[in-house]
Design a protein around this motif. Structure first.
Motif, mmCIF file in Angstrom:
data_model
loop_
_atom_site.group_PDB
_atom_site.id
_atom_site.type_symbol
_atom_site.label_atom_id
_atom_site.label_comp_id
_atom_site.label_asym_id
_atom_site.label_seq_id
_atom_site.Cartn_x
_atom_site.Cartn_y
_atom_site.Cartn_z
ATOM 1 N N GLY A 6 0.809 -1.212 0.000
ATOM 2 C CA GLY A 6 0.000 0.000 0.000
ATOM 3 C C GLY A 6 0.836 1.253 0.000
ATOM 4 N N ASP A 7 1.974 1.259 0.748
ATOM 5 C CA ASP A 7 2.853 2.424 0.780
ATOM 6 C C ASP A 7 3.488 2.659 -0.581
ATOM 7 O OD1 ASP A 7 2.227 2.714 3.400
ATOM 8 O OD2 ASP A 7 4.062 1.789 4.179
ATOM 9 N N LEU A 8 3.899 1.575 -1.264
ATOM 10 C CA LEU A 8 4.500 1.711 -2.586
ATOM 11 C C LEU A 8 3.499 2.290 -3.578
ATOM 12 C CD1 LEU A 8 6.479 -1.657 -2.848
ATOM 13 C CD2 LEU A 8 7.419 0.626 -2.456
ATOM 14 N N LEU A 9 2.244 1.835 -3.506
ATOM 15 C CA LEU A 9 1.224 2.324 -4.428
ATOM 16 C C LEU A 9 0.929 3.794 -4.190
ATOM 17 C CD1 LEU A 9 -0.796 1.769 -6.669
ATOM 18 C CD2 LEU A 9 -2.434 1.017 -4.930
ATOM 19 N N SER A 10 0.892 4.225 -2.923
ATOM 20 C CA SER A 10 0.579 5.621 -2.615
ATOM 21 C C SER A 10 1.642 6.574 -3.134
ATOM 22 C CB SER A 10 0.416 5.798 -1.101
ATOM 23 O OG SER A 10 1.643 5.538 -0.432
ATOM 24 N N LYS A 11 2.850 6.073 -3.348
ATOM 25 C CA LYS A 11 3.937 6.912 -3.848
ATOM 26 C C LYS A 11 4.031 6.887 -5.369
ATOM 27 C CE LYS A 11 6.681 6.164 0.348
ATOM 28 N NZ LYS A 11 7.936 5.592 0.916
ATOM 29 N N ALA A 12 3.252 6.028 -5.999
ATOM 30 C CA ALA A 12 3.294 5.926 -7.463
ATOM 31 C C ALA A 12 2.541 7.093 -8.096
ATOM 32 C CB ALA A 12 2.666 4.602 -7.898
ATOM 33 N N PRO A 13 2.845 7.432 -9.366
ATOM 34 C CA PRO A 13 2.102 8.487 -10.069
ATOM 35 C C PRO A 13 0.611 8.167 -10.107
ATOM 36 C CG PRO A 13 4.077 7.874 -11.283
ATOM 37 C CD PRO A 13 3.921 6.867 -10.178
ATOM 38 N N GLN A 14 -0.217 9.217 -10.155
ATOM 39 C CA GLN A 14 -1.663 9.031 -10.107
ATOM 40 C C GLN A 14 -2.189 8.128 -11.213
ATOM 41 O OE1 GLN A 14 -3.469 10.253 -7.483
ATOM 42 N NE2 GLN A 14 -5.056 8.900 -8.281
ATOM 43 N N PRO A 15 -1.712 8.247 -12.455
ATOM 44 C CA PRO A 15 -2.200 7.324 -13.495
ATOM 45 C C PRO A 15 -1.920 5.864 -13.165
ATOM 46 C CG PRO A 15 -1.098 9.203 -14.495
ATOM 47 C CD PRO A 15 -0.836 9.289 -13.028
ATOM 48 N N VAL A 16 -0.776 5.606 -12.541
ATOM 49 C CA VAL A 16 -0.445 4.226 -12.150
ATOM 50 C C VAL A 16 -1.401 3.756 -11.060
ATOM 51 C CG1 VAL A 16 1.316 2.728 -11.144
ATOM 52 C CG2 VAL A 16 1.980 4.486 -12.806
ATOM 53 N N GLN A 17 -1.668 4.616 -10.082
ATOM 54 C CA GLN A 17 -2.601 4.263 -9.016
ATOM 55 C C GLN A 17 -3.982 3.960 -9.592
ATOM 56 O OE1 GLN A 17 -2.659 6.781 -5.506
ATOM 57 N NE2 GLN A 17 -0.608 7.553 -5.940
ATOM 58 N N ASN A 18 -4.441 4.804 -10.514
ATOM 59 C CA ASN A 18 -5.761 4.596 -11.116
ATOM 60 C C ASN A 18 -5.817 3.275 -11.876
ATOM 61 O OD1 ASN A 18 -6.513 7.083 -10.124
ATOM 62 N ND2 ASN A 18 -6.157 8.171 -12.049
ATOM 63 N N PHE A 19 -4.738 2.946 -12.595
ATOM 64 C CA PHE A 19 -4.705 1.699 -13.359
ATOM 65 C C PHE A 19 -4.751 0.489 -12.426
ATOM 66 C CE2 PHE A 19 -2.191 -1.809 -15.119
ATOM 67 C CZ PHE A 19 -2.920 -2.081 -16.262
ATOM 68 N N VAL A 20 -3.982 0.534 -11.346
ATOM 69 C CA VAL A 20 -3.942 -0.583 -10.404
ATOM 70 C C VAL A 20 -5.305 -0.758 -9.745
ATOM 71 C CG1 VAL A 20 -2.937 -1.419 -8.253
ATOM 72 C CG2 VAL A 20 -1.467 -0.397 -9.995
ATOM 73 N N ARG A 21 -5.930 0.358 -9.338
ATOM 74 C CA ARG A 21 -7.242 0.279 -8.688
ATOM 75 C C ARG A 21 -8.292 -0.269 -9.646
ATOM 76 N NH1 ARG A 21 -8.628 3.545 -4.395
ATOM 77 N NH2 ARG A 21 -10.365 4.491 -5.532
ATOM 78 N N SER A 22 -8.263 0.199 -10.889
ATOM 79 C CA SER A 22 -9.238 -0.278 -11.876
ATOM 80 C C SER A 22 -9.043 -1.759 -12.163
ATOM 81 C CB SER A 22 -9.117 0.536 -13.169
ATOM 82 O OG SER A 22 -9.423 1.890 -12.949
ATOM 83 N N THR A 23 -7.782 -2.167 -12.270
ATOM 84 C CA THR A 23 -7.490 -3.577 -12.522
ATOM 85 C C THR A 23 -7.988 -4.452 -11.385
ATOM 86 O OG1 THR A 23 -5.525 -2.980 -13.820
ATOM 87 C CG2 THR A 23 -5.656 -5.238 -12.985
ATOM 88 N N GLU A 24 -7.743 -3.998 -10.145
ATOM 89 C CA GLU A 24 -8.210 -4.768 -8.989
ATOM 90 C C GLU A 24 -9.735 -4.830 -8.967
ATOM 91 O OE1 GLU A 24 -8.004 -4.783 -4.076
ATOM 92 O OE2 GLU A 24 -6.814 -3.331 -5.234
ATOM 93 N N PHE A 25 -10.384 -3.703 -9.282
ATOM 94 C CA PHE A 25 -11.849 -3.659 -9.272
ATOM 95 C C PHE A 25 -12.433 -4.667 -10.259
ATOM 96 C CE2 PHE A 25 -15.655 -1.992 -11.406
ATOM 97 C CZ PHE A 25 -16.546 -2.022 -10.345
ATOM 98 N N PHE A 26 -11.990 -4.593 -11.518
ATOM 99 C CA PHE A 26 -12.569 -5.480 -12.538
ATOM 100 C C PHE A 26 -12.216 -6.940 -12.276
ATOM 101 C CE2 PHE A 26 -12.677 -1.476 -15.007
ATOM 102 C CZ PHE A 26 -14.014 -1.482 -15.323
ATOM 103 N N GLY A 27 -11.036 -7.186 -11.710
ATOM 104 C CA GLY A 27 -10.673 -8.556 -11.385
ATOM 105 C C GLY A 27 -11.578 -9.147 -10.310
ATOM 106 N N ARG A 28 -11.853 -8.360 -9.276
ATOM 107 C CA ARG A 28 -12.696 -8.865 -8.181
ATOM 108 C C ARG A 28 -14.157 -8.942 -8.591
ATOM 109 N NH1 ARG A 28 -10.289 -5.885 -2.822
ATOM 110 N NH2 ARG A 28 -11.925 -7.136 -1.826
ATOM 111 N N VAL A 29 -14.602 -8.011 -9.428
ATOM 112 C CA VAL A 29 -15.976 -8.073 -9.928
ATOM 113 C C VAL A 29 -16.159 -9.300 -10.817
ATOM 114 C CG1 VAL A 29 -17.615 -6.961 -11.509
ATOM 115 C CG2 VAL A 29 -16.475 -5.619 -9.743
ATOM 116 N N ALA A 30 -15.140 -9.632 -11.593
ATOM 117 C CA ALA A 30 -15.213 -10.813 -12.449
ATOM 118 C C ALA A 30 -15.385 -12.080 -11.619
ATOM 119 C CB ALA A 30 -13.956 -10.909 -13.315
#
Length: 230
Positions: A6-30
């Motif tokens: 979580g600490d590594l993700l919070s330090k990543a650029p915003q586009p990277v954070q958005n991509f990771v969050r979206s990927t996690e969302f669609f993966g769990r919804v699937a």
């Protein structure tokens, strides 16, 4: 020792954070969607055995809805932000959402896991412009919030009592920081009041030489000097 994910993700650029969050969302919804399709198939097979299996089919769906509610709750808590607000909306729609899911997601209205006491104290001090909560409160229970949701949490507290002389001194000091204000294009008396935490009556009383009423309409007013609290 490696830094927490979580600490590594919070330090990543915003586009990277958005991509990771979206990927996690669609993966769990699937996963949730796949579980529903599997349950649908099981229910169809059970119904082929005859009409006497309906109680078993209902129990199967009840179990699926309960599991899905848990998964959706964990998803909203994990991703926060928009996903938490979406979970609150879904949990309030008992008219078409299964009751097991609503029962779990309705906890997002006021029982979201709160911020850590240290973080909540830091945010409170930052918002109030103080270095220690003891400057404002006699006591405040930071460990057990009364309620917590998507954008705020509530704590029990008791304000300190300040002598009137100290309050007047503080008010004069705060107002002294605003010797003059300039209304720019698109500005208005209301925008000044909202930006600086003063009332329209206070602004008018401090600026008798200016027609405050003309500034209430949100129109372009250029280079008008308002000598507030001079």
């Amino acid at each position: 020792m490696a830094a927490p994910e979580g600490d590594l993700l919070s330090k990543a650029p915003q586009p990277v954070q958005n991509f990771v969050r979206s990927t996690e969302f669609f993966g769990r919804v699937a996963v949730i969607y796949g579980a529903y399709k599997a349950t649908q198939l099981k229910a169809a097979v059970m119904r082929l055995q005859g009409s006497s299996v309906e109680p078993r089919v209902k129990a199967l769906w009840d179990s699926q809805h309960t599991w899905a509610g848990e998964q959706m709750y964990d998803l909203a808590i994990s991703l926060r932000g928009f996903y938490l607000k979406a979970g609150q909306f879904i949990g309030a729609r008992a008219d078409f959402v299964p009751e097991q899911i609503c029962a779990k997601l309705c906890l997002l209205q006021d029982k979201v896991p709160p911020m850590a006491p240290e973080r909540a104290t830091q945010v409170l001090c930052q918002e109030l412009g103080i270095s220690d909560v003891g400057e404002v409160f006699e006591w405040i229970d930071m460990d057990t919030p009364i309620g917590s949701a998507s954008i705020s949490q509530v704590h029990k507290a008791q304000l300190r009592r300040f002598p009137r002389s100290q309050l007047r001194s503080l008010a004069r000091r705060e107002r002294g920081l605003m010797a003059s204000l300039t209304v720019g294009p698109g500005g208005s008396a209301w925008s000044i009041c909202n930006s600086h935490g003063i009332s329209l009556a206070e602004l008018a009383a401090a600026n008798k030489q200016v027609e405050i009423d003309d500034l209430q309409i949100d129109c372009a007013v250029c280079d008008v000097l308002i000598a507030a609290f001079a």
